[in-house]
Design a protein around this motif. Structure first.
Motif, PDB file in Angstrom:
ATOM      1  N   GLY A 197     -51.062 111.359  24.395  1.00 27.19           N
ATOM      2  CA  GLY A 197     -52.171 112.268  24.151  1.00 27.19           C
ATOM      3  C   GLY A 197     -52.531 113.156  25.320  1.00 27.19           C
ATOM      4  O   GLY A 197     -53.712 113.442  25.537  1.00 27.19           O
TER       5      GLY A 197
ATOM      6  N   THR B 165     -52.814 118.845  19.220  1.00 24.12           N
ATOM      7  CA  THR B 165     -52.204 118.034  20.283  1.00 24.12           C
ATOM      8  C   THR B 165     -50.768 118.383  20.636  1.00 24.12           C
ATOM      9  O   THR B 165     -50.304 117.992  21.707  1.00 24.12           O
ATOM     10  CB  THR B 165     -52.255 116.541  19.902  1.00 24.12           C
TER      11      THR B 165
ATOM     12  N   HIS C 136     -54.365 110.856  27.649  1.00 22.03           N
ATOM     13  CA  HIS C 136     -55.215 109.894  26.963  1.00 22.03           C
ATOM     14  C   HIS C 136     -54.414 109.287  25.816  1.00 22.03           C
ATOM     15  O   HIS C 136     -53.334 109.772  25.480  1.00 22.03           O
ATOM     16  CB  HIS C 136     -56.510 110.546  26.459  1.00 22.03           C
TER      17      HIS C 136
ATOM     18  N   TYR D  24     -62.031 111.386  23.186  1.00 15.52           N
ATOM     19  CA  TYR D  24     -61.843 110.893  24.547  1.00 15.52           C
ATOM     20  C   TYR D  24     -62.600 111.713  25.591  1.00 15.52           C
ATOM     21  O   TYR D  24     -62.413 111.509  26.792  1.00 15.52           O
ATOM     22  CB  TYR D  24     -60.354 110.888  24.886  1.00 15.52           C
ATOM     23  N   LYS D  25     -63.446 112.612  25.143  1.00 16.30           N
ATOM     24  CA  LYS D  25     -64.178 113.461  26.079  1.00 16.30           C
ATOM     25  C   LYS D  25     -65.043 112.612  27.012  1.00 16.30           C
ATOM     26  O   LYS D  25     -65.807 111.758  26.567  1.00 16.30           O
ATOM     27  CB  LYS D  25     -65.060 114.453  25.314  1.00 16.30           C
TER      28      LYS D  25
ATOM     29  N   PRO E 208     -58.496 114.789  20.611  1.00 19.45           N
ATOM     30  CA  PRO E 208     -59.016 114.943  21.981  1.00 19.45           C
ATOM     31  C   PRO E 208     -60.513 114.726  22.090  1.00 19.45           C
ATOM     32  O   PRO E 208     -61.000 114.188  23.095  1.00 19.45           O
ATOM     33  CB  PRO E 208     -58.633 116.388  22.335  1.00 19.45           C
TER      34      PRO E 208
END
Length: 476
Positions: A164, A433, A167, A175-176, A172
């Protein structure tokens, strides 16, 4: 032989027997039971509970651990008001000791995961390669030390950051504010910190078996590595360390038997055991039956005229997106199809959400064949589990050309015209992604893939296209 000599011999024999008994009492057995990649399959929990109880009835010191991905894959777990809670409550009932995080733990957002970890999870959660700057996700301990029978067992956890862009795989936005360091380096650093403090050192890894092999060929300080993420059936030794993975969906439970003499390990033996080899626990079965008594999820909404393979399901997704957007070309990523097949006959809402549990949206954009080729070549050459395979299904035929080193060097779309711009539909996961993605006029639409499936099933019976339209060809 005189009486004195006989007494001395008897005394020596008795002393030797006592010493053997003393040595024997210093030997003990630990059993670590392990699961990975359950993906919400609570229907197998009654078998797992019976297996765990049988082990606890036989061995004094039993620990139960999990290597991540506990939900996403079963509508009866994923679609309840508090996503994932059924499997967490069942894990609590079974008494899991330690777990690590998988990528799918973040599917419903870090705030949701943080709340579950804070108020519902009763087991210890460890992950050595995650840092948090957010108020919604509290820091997770890198490791924990448990003691059983005077033996100290250290458990370290790590999660992949390979798929990722720094991550775990997933959207996305989930996972901020979180940072994921290299899991192999984190595992090595944790081993350095813990090795002198524990008698047994265990790594719960959600990196995937390929990355686990890489780590163990560098690092030998772990006694056991419980693996997850890649859905493999593993029982092997790598560079002196036992490595095990149970495949997925609670079809097996891993059983690691560790024989100890005092603080010294005599042996470490791993075995995968079929959960269905145990008769289901009746009390647990009643709990599962309650979760499955959901009329909305059970109601049939349409039919398949024949069994759909995973390729056929992906082709169906592509066709639905193309029709909705009036696109000329469509792509759907392989990892977004979460069932290997779907049997012909009635299809209920639960099956739709099991097929696509990510609430994925349709994305649209404009691309030239050259841009499509770049997307395919870039994806194929990724050094991840999504690379070096057909990862994007399409009903528009294409071929990826690879060299002797299995590197993609080009791709071809025989039915498309070079230089022309085409309207393209694609899953929002790939849109967000995938590296090497070039396009114009791109956007994510409001439609969910699951809504398109439900609409199609209600309209008419669905006949799947099970043909693979993409190929890989080696060029000398």
């Amino acid at each position: 032989m005189n009486l004195t000599m006989k007494k001395c011999i008897y005394a020596l024999v008795a002393l030797f027997a006592l010493s053997l008994t003393a040595c024997h009492t210093h030997e003990q057995t630990l059993v670590i039971l392990s699961t990975n990649d359950m993906h919400g399959k609570i229907q197998r929990f009654p078998h797992l509970m019976a297996a765990v109880r049988a082990c606890r009835d036989t061995v004094d010191h039993v620990l139960l651990v999990d290597a991540g991905d506990r939900w996403t894959g079963n509508a009866y777990v994923d679609k309840v008001a508090e996503h994932g809670r059924p499997i967490v409550e069942m894990m609590n009932g079974l008494g899991y000791d330690v777990v690590t995080l998988g990528n799918h733990e973040f599917d419903f957002g870090q705030a949701h995961l943080g709340a579950l970890l804070d108020s519902v999870f009763e087991s210890e959660v460890v992950c050595a390669n995650i840092e948090s700057d957010t108020a919604t996700f509290a820091p997770v301990a890198p490791w924990t030390i448990l003691e059983r029978g005077g033996v100290k067992i250290g458990f370290v956890g790590v999660v992949t950051n390979y798929e990722g862009q720094g991550h775990p795989a997933g959207k996305p936005e989930s996972y901020k504010g979180l940072r994921f360091s290299d899991p192999q380096e984190a595992a090595i650093a944790a081993a350095d910190a813990l090795r002198q403090k524990v008698d047994v050192l265990v790594l719960l890894s959600h990196m995937g078996h390929d990355r686990d092999y890489e780590l163990l060929n560098r690092e030998t300080r772990y006694d056991l590595l419980v693996s997850g993420h890649t859905h493999e059936y593993l029982d092997t030794i790598v560079n002196g360390t036992q490595l095990g993975q149970t495949y997925k969906d609670l079809r097996n439970v891993g059983a690691t038997t560790i024989r100890m003499k005092g603080k010294r390990i005599l042996s470490v033996d791993y075995e995968n055991i079929l959960t269905t080899s145990y008769a289901p626990d009746s009390a647990c079965q009643k709990v599962v039956d309650r979760y499955y008594a959901d009329e909305e999820l059970n109601r049939p909404i349409g039919t398949l005229t024949e069994t759909a393979t995973q390729v056929g399901l992906a082709n169906w997704f592509v066709d639905l997106m193309v029709r909705k957007t009036q696109a000329e070309v469509g792509f759907y990523h392989r990892g977004g199809v979460r069932m290997d097949s779907l049997e012909m006959g009635g299809v209920g809402t639960a099956a739709v959400y099991d097929l696509e549990p990510f609430s994925s949206h349709v994305a649209e954009m404009k691309m030239t064949p050259a841009q499509m080729r770049k997307m395919l070549v870039t994806k194929y050459n990724e050094d991840t589990r999504e690379g070096h395979r057909i990862d994007l299904h399409s009903t528009t035929p294409y071929t990826i050309y690879v060299n002797a080193q299995d590197e993609a060097i080009d791709a071809a779309f025989p039915t498309l015209k070079e230089g022309r711009t085409y309207r393209v539909a694609i899953s929002d996961y790939a849109f967000k992604t995938y590296a090497g993605l070039e396009y114009t006029d791109g956007r994510i639409r409001e439609e969910l893939i699951t809504d398109l499936m439900i609409e199609a099933l209600r309209r008419a019976p669905v006949t799947p296209d099970n043909e693979q339209h993409a190929t890989i060809e080696r060029k000398e």
